[in-house]
Design a protein around this motif. Structure first.
Motif, PDB file in Angstrom:
ATOM      1  N   ASN A  65     -20.333 -10.824  57.234  1.00 59.09           N
ATOM      2  CA  ASN A  65     -20.302  -9.933  58.392  1.00 59.09           C
ATOM      3  C   ASN A  65     -18.863  -9.760  58.863  1.00 59.09           C
ATOM      4  N   ILE A  66     -18.407  -8.533  58.950  1.00 63.26           N
ATOM      5  CA  ILE A  66     -16.998  -8.288  59.262  1.00 63.26           C
ATOM      6  C   ILE A  66     -16.609  -8.722  60.671  1.00 63.26           C
ATOM      7  N   ASP A  85     -12.081 -12.666  60.058  1.00 64.31           N
ATOM      8  CA  ASP A  85     -11.152 -11.571  59.807  1.00 64.31           C
ATOM      9  C   ASP A  85     -10.856 -11.423  58.317  1.00 64.31           C
ATOM     10  N   ALA A  86     -10.350 -10.268  57.971  1.00 66.52           N
ATOM     11  CA  ALA A  86     -10.149  -9.929  56.563  1.00 66.52           C
ATOM     12  C   ALA A  86      -9.140 -10.847  55.890  1.00 66.52           C
ATOM     13  N   ALA A  95      -4.781  -8.061  51.957  1.00 70.90           N
ATOM     14  CA  ALA A  95      -4.934  -9.401  51.397  1.00 70.90           C
ATOM     15  C   ALA A  95      -5.016  -9.374  49.875  1.00 70.90           C
ATOM     16  N   LYS A  96      -4.899  -8.185  49.303  1.00 69.72           N
ATOM     17  CA  LYS A  96      -4.898  -7.990  47.852  1.00 69.72           C
ATOM     18  C   LYS A  96      -6.211  -8.408  47.189  1.00 69.72           C
ATOM     19  N   TYR A  99     -11.682  -2.836  58.020  1.00 69.43           N
ATOM     20  CA  TYR A  99     -11.795  -4.132  57.350  1.00 69.43           C
ATOM     21  C   TYR A  99     -11.336  -4.020  55.896  1.00 69.43           C
ATOM     22  N   LEU A 100     -11.679  -2.921  55.261  1.00 67.42           N
ATOM     23  CA  LEU A 100     -11.219  -2.704  53.886  1.00 67.42           C
ATOM     24  C   LEU A 100      -9.695  -2.584  53.845  1.00 67.42           C
ATOM     25  N   ASP A 101      -9.104  -2.004  54.879  1.00 65.71           N
ATOM     26  CA  ASP A 101      -7.644  -1.984  54.958  1.00 65.71           C
ATOM     27  C   ASP A 101      -7.109  -3.412  54.957  1.00 65.71           C
TER      28      ASP A 101
END
Length: 283
Positions: free
Chosen positions: A66-67, A71-72, A122-123, A115-117
């Motif tokens: 869950n986003i 955190d990402a 984070a590569k 979140y995808l950003d």
């Protein structure tokens, strides 16, 4: 074309709290290609690492992180730790959760894109992640910025529609609830008692009810614990051959992989059910 970790045609979807390394090893031996860890596993994802360490070929996927919980950057670090130790065997499934579950909830599309950003920063590679996706807009996002989509609580018709939106070469891995019994009436009783409660939770969540309405279910179907019509559509019930037919419907509709969620009577050992299914699914 994006290449994602090998999942096989059929895997197991199960709440992370109900998956032990021993169970995962047994599922691998039976021929299942992947285990999806449900219930929003987050944090350092040690459970995924423990399962991978106990198995040799099984892929572990989160269904989903869950986003809003982690955190990402933190999830990205966990992804790299796991992927480096077990290359090609981990798929990071992420999703926006439910509007009703958090005061921080924003528009799902915008939150997922942000979140995808963060995962990009984070590569975390595109092929190493998938999105929980039901509606057309998030399905398209999953095709553009991840390996593909992991729809939950759907039917083969949704799989067909999702494949049309996603196009070819994009992962489509729906979850399918099942109740296994050679006694059809016994299977139906479990579906009514256990699956109704499982389905009922999601009938309070707008993203799921909106999707079910798009599939042709109405107010009567969504009221209470769900109509018989709805439960029968969402939960495949019967002997292993009957379950296989539902799985095959998803595959014929365009799924690459189906994660089966086996529902059993309370305190019943699930392994005999997985074994009975495997004898038919992998014959």
């Amino acid at each position: 074309m994006t290449t994602w970790p090998a999942l096989g045609k059929v895997g197991v979807w199960r709440n992370a709290s109900q998956v032990t390394p021993a169970l995962a090893a047994s599922l691998e031996e039976l021929g299942y290609g992947a285990v999806w860890l449900g219930g929003s596993p987050g944090g350092d994802l040690r459970i995924a690492e423990d399962i991978l360490a106990a198995t040799a070929t099984l892929t572990v996927a989160t269904g989903i992180v869950n986003i809003w919980q982690d955190d990402a950057a933190a999830i990205g670090a966990a992804y790299h730790r796991i992927a480096d130790a077990h290359p090609g065997r981990f798929l990071l499934g992420v999703g926006a959760g439910h509007r009703e579950a958090t005061a921080r909830y924003a528009k799902p599309y915008d939150a997922l894109a942000a979140y995808l950003d963060g995962l990009d920063a984070a590569k975390v590679p595109v092929e190493g992640r998938a999105l929980a996706a039901l509606g057309p807009k998030v399905l398209r996002l999953s095709a553009e910025r991840s390996a593909g989509a992991h729809p939950y609580l759907t039917v083969p018709e949704h799989t067909r529609q999702a494949r049309e939106i996603l196009g070819d070469g994009v992962l489509l891995a729906p979850e399918q609830k099942v109740v296994v019994s050679e006694d059809t009436e016994a299977a139906r009783r479990i579906a009514r008692e256990i699956a109704r409660e499982t389905v009922h939770f999601y009938l309070r969540l707008s993203n799921y009810t909106n999707n079910l309405r798009r599939l042709g279910f109405g107010d009567d179907d969504l009221a209470g614990r769900g109509s018989d019509r709805l439960v029968d559509a969402l939960v495949a019930q019967g002997d292993p051959a009957t379950i296989k037919r539902r799985v095959d419907e998803h595959l014929a509709a365009g799924a690459d992989h189906v994660g089966i969620q086996l529902l059993t009577a309370e305190d019943q050992d699930p392994l005999p059910g997985y074994r009975a299914l495997a004898e038919v699914l992998f014959a």
